[in-house]
Design a protein around this motif. Sequence first.
Motif, PDB file in Angstrom:
ATOM      1  N   ASP A 318       0.828  -1.209   0.000  1.00 52.47           N
ATOM      2  CA  ASP A 318       0.000   0.000   0.000  1.00 52.47           C
ATOM      3  C   ASP A 318       0.862   1.259   0.000  1.00 52.47           C
ATOM      4  OD1 ASP A 318       0.928  -0.398   2.567  1.00 52.47           O
ATOM      5  OD2 ASP A 318      -0.944   0.152   3.557  1.00 52.47           O
ATOM      6  N   ALA A 319       2.058   1.173   0.597  1.00 52.23           N
ATOM      7  CA  ALA A 319       2.972   2.321   0.584  1.00 52.23           C
ATOM      8  C   ALA A 319       3.496   2.569  -0.829  1.00 52.23           C
ATOM      9  CB  ALA A 319       4.126   2.091   1.549  1.00 52.23           C
ATOM     10  N   ARG A 320       3.814   1.505  -1.548  1.00 51.28           N
ATOM     11  CA  ARG A 320       4.276   1.649  -2.935  1.00 51.28           C
ATOM     12  C   ARG A 320       3.175   2.288  -3.788  1.00 51.28           C
ATOM     13  NH1 ARG A 320       6.945  -4.364  -4.052  1.00 51.28           N
ATOM     14  NH2 ARG A 320       7.348  -4.825  -1.843  1.00 51.28           N
ATOM     15  N   LYS A 321       1.948   1.843  -3.546  1.00 50.52           N
ATOM     16  CA  LYS A 321       0.817   2.416  -4.304  1.00 50.52           C
ATOM     17  C   LYS A 321       0.637   3.886  -3.972  1.00 50.52           C
ATOM     18  CE  LYS A 321      -3.012   1.931  -6.835  1.00 50.52           C
ATOM     19  NZ  LYS A 321      -3.699   3.197  -6.613  1.00 50.52           N
ATOM     20  N   THR A 322       0.857   4.250  -2.722  1.00 49.32           N
ATOM     21  CA  THR A 322       0.752   5.656  -2.325  1.00 49.32           C
ATOM     22  C   THR A 322       1.781   6.504  -3.056  1.00 49.32           C
ATOM     23  OG1 THR A 322      -0.121   5.125  -0.121  1.00 49.32           O
ATOM     24  CG2 THR A 322       0.958   7.267  -0.384  1.00 49.32           C
ATOM     25  N   VAL A 323       3.008   6.000  -3.129  1.00 49.16           N
ATOM     26  CA  VAL A 323       4.075   6.744  -3.825  1.00 49.16           C
ATOM     27  C   VAL A 323       3.720   6.925  -5.296  1.00 49.16           C
ATOM     28  CG1 VAL A 323       6.497   6.759  -4.512  1.00 49.16           C
ATOM     29  CG2 VAL A 323       5.868   5.985  -2.222  1.00 49.16           C
ATOM     30  N   LEU A 324       3.242   5.861  -5.938  1.00 49.59           N
ATOM     31  CA  LEU A 324       2.883   5.963  -7.353  1.00 49.59           C
ATOM     32  C   LEU A 324       1.747   6.953  -7.564  1.00 49.59           C
ATOM     33  CD1 LEU A 324       3.146   5.082 -10.279  1.00 49.59           C
ATOM     34  CD2 LEU A 324       1.632   3.144  -9.777  1.00 49.59           C
ATOM     35  N   ASP A 325       0.730   6.898  -6.743  1.00 47.10           N
ATOM     36  CA  ASP A 325      -0.400   7.820  -6.892  1.00 47.10           C
ATOM     37  C   ASP A 325       0.053   9.266  -6.736  1.00 47.10           C
ATOM     38  OD1 ASP A 325      -2.098   5.707  -7.295  1.00 47.10           O
ATOM     39  OD2 ASP A 325      -2.886   5.661  -5.257  1.00 47.10           O
ATOM     40  N   ARG A 326       0.900   9.518  -5.740  1.00 48.66           N
ATOM     41  CA  ARG A 326       1.365  10.896  -5.527  1.00 48.66           C
ATOM     42  C   ARG A 326       2.299  11.346  -6.639  1.00 48.66           C
ATOM     43  NH1 ARG A 326       1.710  12.769   0.677  1.00 48.66           N
ATOM     44  NH2 ARG A 326       2.568  14.554  -0.457  1.00 48.66           N
ATOM     45  N   LEU A 327       3.099  10.419  -7.179  1.00 50.70           N
ATOM     46  CA  LEU A 327       3.983  10.763  -8.292  1.00 50.70           C
ATOM     47  C   LEU A 327       3.176  11.129  -9.531  1.00 50.70           C
ATOM     48  CD1 LEU A 327       6.864  10.933  -9.483  1.00 50.70           C
ATOM     49  CD2 LEU A 327       6.637   8.503 -10.064  1.00 50.70           C
TER      50      LEU A 327
END
Length: 374
Positions: A318-327
Amino acid sequence: MKGGPEIDELSAKILAIKTDIKEEYRAAHNKPWIIGFSGGKDSTLVLQLVVETLLELPWSERSRRVHVIANDTLVESPIVQTYVESLLSALSTSLPDLSLPIEIHKTTPLVDQTFWVNLIGRGYPPPTRFFRWCTDRMKIRPTTDYIRERITESGEVILLLGVRRSESTARAKSAKRYDGTGRLNPHNDLPGCFVFRPILELTTDEVWEYLFACAPPWAGSHQALMKLYRDATGGECPVVIDTDTQPSCGSNSIRFGCWTCTVVDKDKSFRNAMEKGFERLEPMANFRDWLKDFCYTEENRMTERRNGQAGLGPLKFDARKTVLDRLLALQDEVKVQLISSAEIRRIEEIWRDDASQHVLNRANRLLQLIGEGR
């Protein structure tokens, strides 16, 4: 160059450098030359002196191929990258008209080894001084792969680098190892590659003095380069081809480099440049600061490493997904491509593979506990 004693001294140094370049180019072999070009002041000067020297040779003697290679990590500062791309375009257009056997090439990391594929895909935390996974994958490998291809074609090559003794204590120490060994030195890690450092003895002031006084032979001027340095008050991350030069990336000095670089505490050059007309890029600097804090918060990390052993591991899914969404949101905001569709596809593939492996690791640990009677 004409003028007082200081300029006369510089003229003498430049003449000696050009004599070295000319003698080496005329040597009785046909090893191609490869110029490591970052677009910064030192590599620009090396390229300019090579071009000027070759133009002094009769047309019939300009037979040895010269390859100019520039590395794009795909996360370069947009400010610097725009300048470098413009310069490479100008070189590609102008150099053929000079009847010189010079080719321009750009290297990039494989899709599987980009910054975002490793961080968002595999969950690697951002690089630090103690875990600097980026330089090898994004700089060293693409450049050395290109050099190895030329070695395969020709047997041996000569690599010209804009390394200077006065650049830093580490550079001086590295250069001292080769004192008295001749003009060319074997590369530490690349058999068949010999390193030529033509501007080794120039000072920073002398580099700027020459660039200020002498327009590039490919037309135009060095005004854009000078403005780049004035705006950032720093220096570039150089072409990196071995671990000896790796510490230049992410040093404490103000420098140009990847906008995502978390090896430095604060990217002063990027923020300084934003104050000189690039305010629209401030969200990128803020994202970089957030990224370092977010990825090193333990609650965002797995409790097992990628090899299945217990310990602080990669980012949680979920942290990786958060980074991608914010990027992706940041990309829309600043109107600059920050991640490619090919990278996103590779990230999704890794997520699927990692999820399967994660389930398998947990099952194996459960079986182990059952076997131990716990």
